[in-house]
Write a protein that holds these residues in place. Structure first.
Motif, short mmCIF file in Angstrom:
data_model
loop_
_atom_site.label_atom_id
_atom_site.label_comp_id
_atom_site.label_asym_id
_atom_site.label_seq_id
_atom_site.Cartn_x
_atom_site.Cartn_y
_atom_site.Cartn_z
N PHE A 79 -17.34 6.06 -11.19
CA PHE A 79 -17.99 7.02 -12.09
C PHE A 79 -17.00 7.94 -12.80
N ILE A 126 -31.75 10.04 -8.61
CA ILE A 126 -30.81 9.29 -9.45
C ILE A 126 -31.10 9.52 -10.93
N THR A 172 -30.14 13.04 -12.00
CA THR A 172 -28.70 13.20 -12.10
C THR A 172 -28.15 12.52 -13.34
N VAL A 173 -28.64 11.30 -13.62
CA VAL A 173 -28.19 10.58 -14.82
C VAL A 173 -28.50 11.37 -16.09
#
Length: 486
Positions: free
Chosen positions: A382, A463, A466-467
């Motif tokens: 990441f 998820i 957060t994305v």
């Protein structure tokens, strides 16, 4: 995972026949509140806002009064502060152990003792029982310098104890005093009422949900959950609304964000951080309510539906409405002194549940970071994304955000040695992640079993949140830096 069948129940009531009554604010009869509750509301609101958001000059730099209070306490006696932190950790460990033994039936305490010790408050998942007990061991080892040198290395102890534990042990009880002034004496109702015109068009929620959100931001996610549960049980919310409120608005509260900001040395720009955090949270919420899995949750009620009347009015009408609601709450609330004392006690309890876990998790994370490459392996895929977004210290930022999904404090404070932009960026993202698996996620699953909320759905939402948060927070942080606000 995205289907609605998991939530649907033939025993629950569909919203297909529910029609909300439409009213104007002029239809509302305002109470005749006296001057005492009015003064109480105004003073409490001004004090709470001043301590958290008003910039002051102190020792050559701009900061907020909360930072000044903390500095004065630490300067008065650091030994007393350390003993205070040790006492909180020990109390948390002991009460958690008593609660664990009681609910396991060995031994079972009397109902009177259970109520006196508030054992339900201290009852938690087994892993956090272990964290709080391990913290007692770590605390004694650090304070009395007894243990292996690799564990008590200065870089590890200085962060885990000197930066994290001391700051959290002080900020939560002190901050809770002023947060409770806002929550108990009308500030929560005032802010929540003012936000009502935004809730339906932006988030597909009734205006009353603004109070739940304000309760989470000013008090704690658990307060927000209890308010939501109470309204849900009375038919005021349907399942989709409950899921949206809990996963989109029960984010980190103002006091805990302040605690992490203090650890990172960012209290001098705390109003800017709060602004970025709130904007990020609202943008992400507006997106999430329109996509699966939240959009697939059926609009079913578990009780006779009691939809909120849809009020209309001018800006002046809403200000008058909100002020009246705030004063009415202050009239029913305690005195300023009693509200402050209650806030401090609540803060001590919250610190007892948090500080031990923070110490244990920080020690584990710092030891893994110092002696193993585990976080480097996790972060490597990441790091290019962070670099593309222009975030300094991309590896630290990535690790901090990953840790934030487990525990907000650890994720937010992991970047204590990073660049200012990185610190602000990570603090905004981790503050707004909402679905921390240290406490909020288990509590949601347990409290809203009739929705029901499932861990896999919560993990998916974490998820997705957060994305979405990463690019939004990056843009906002860079914009604040370009404007000279950082």
């Amino acid at each position: 995972m995205f289907g609605s069948q998991a939530w649907e129940s033939e025993e629950h009531i569909s919203d297909s026949s529910v029609t909300a009554e439409k009213k104007t604010i002029s239809d509302v009869e305002f109470g005749q509140n006296g001057w005492r509750p009015t003064v109480r509301f105004v003073i409490a609101f001004l004090i709470g806002g001043f301590v958290f958001l008003f910039p002051v000059q102190w020792e050559g730099q701009t900061t907020i009064p909360l930072d000044v209070i903390m500095t004065l306490i630490q300067n008065a006696s650091m030994t007393a502060v350390e003993l205070f932190a040790l006492g909180i950790i020990i109390a948390g460990g002991v009460l958690t152990t008593v609660a664990e033994l009681h609910y396991r039936g060995s031994p079972t305490l009397s109902e009177q003792t259970e109520d006196l010790l508030e054992l339900e408050y201290w009852h938690t998942a087994t892993v956090f029982v272990m964290f709080r007990l391990a913290a007692v061991f770590f605390a004694f080892a650090i304070l009395f310098d007894v243990g292996p040198t690799w564990m008590l290395a200065d870089p590890i102890v200085n962060i885990a104890w000197g930066a994290l534990v001391i700051t959290v042990a002080l900020v939560i009880p002190i901050g809770a005093i002023f947060v409770n002034l806002l929550a108990e004496l009308g500030g929560l109702q005032f802010i929540g009422t003012l936000a009502q015109p935004l809730m339906r068009p932006a988030f597909k929620l009734p205006g009353r949900s603004a109070l739940d959100s304000a309760a989470s931001w000013l008090g704690s996610f658990s307060i927000g959950y209890y308010l939501t549960r109470n309204v849900f049980d009375r038919g005021g919310y349907n399942k989709r609304e409950v899921f949206v409120i809990c996963t989109c608005f029960a984010t980190a509260n103002l006091g805990t964000v302040g605690a992490v900001a203090a650890i990172l040395g960012l209290l001098h720009i705390f109003p800017v951080i709060v602004l970025l955090y709130v904007i990020s949270t609202l943008i992400v919420a507006a997106i999430l309510v329109r996509i699966p899995p939240l959009s697939t949750v059926p609009e079913e009620y578990i009780a006779e539906p009691d939809p909120e009347p849809r009020f209309t009015g001018t800006v002046g009408d809403y200000l008058r409405f909100a002020f009246n609601q705030g004063v009415a709450a202050a009239e029913e609330g305690d005195t300023i002194g009693r509200a402050s004392l209650n806030g401090f006690v609540d803060g001590l309890k919250l610190a007892g549940t948090v500080v031990g876990s923070v110490l244990t998790m920080s020690m584990v994370v710092l030891l893994l970071e110092a002696y193993t490459p585990v976080f480097q392996y996790i972060a490597d895929p990441f790091v290019p994304v962070m670099s593309l977004l222009g975030i300094p210290d991309p590896k630290l930022a990535t690790i901090g955000i990953i840790l934030g999904g487990a525990e907000f404090f650890i994720g937010g404070t992991f970047v204590v040695k990073a660049d200012l932009v990185t610190q602000v960026f990570v603090l905004v993202v981790t503050s707004a992640q909402a679905i921390f698996f240290s406490a909020p996620a288990p509590m949601m699953v347990d409290m809203f079993d009739d929705v029901p909320m499932r861990f896999r759905d919560l993990f998916l939402l974490l998820i997705i949140r957060t994305v979405l948060l990463v690019p939004i927070a990056a843009v906002l942080t860079h914009a604040a830096a370009a404007a000279g606000l950082l």
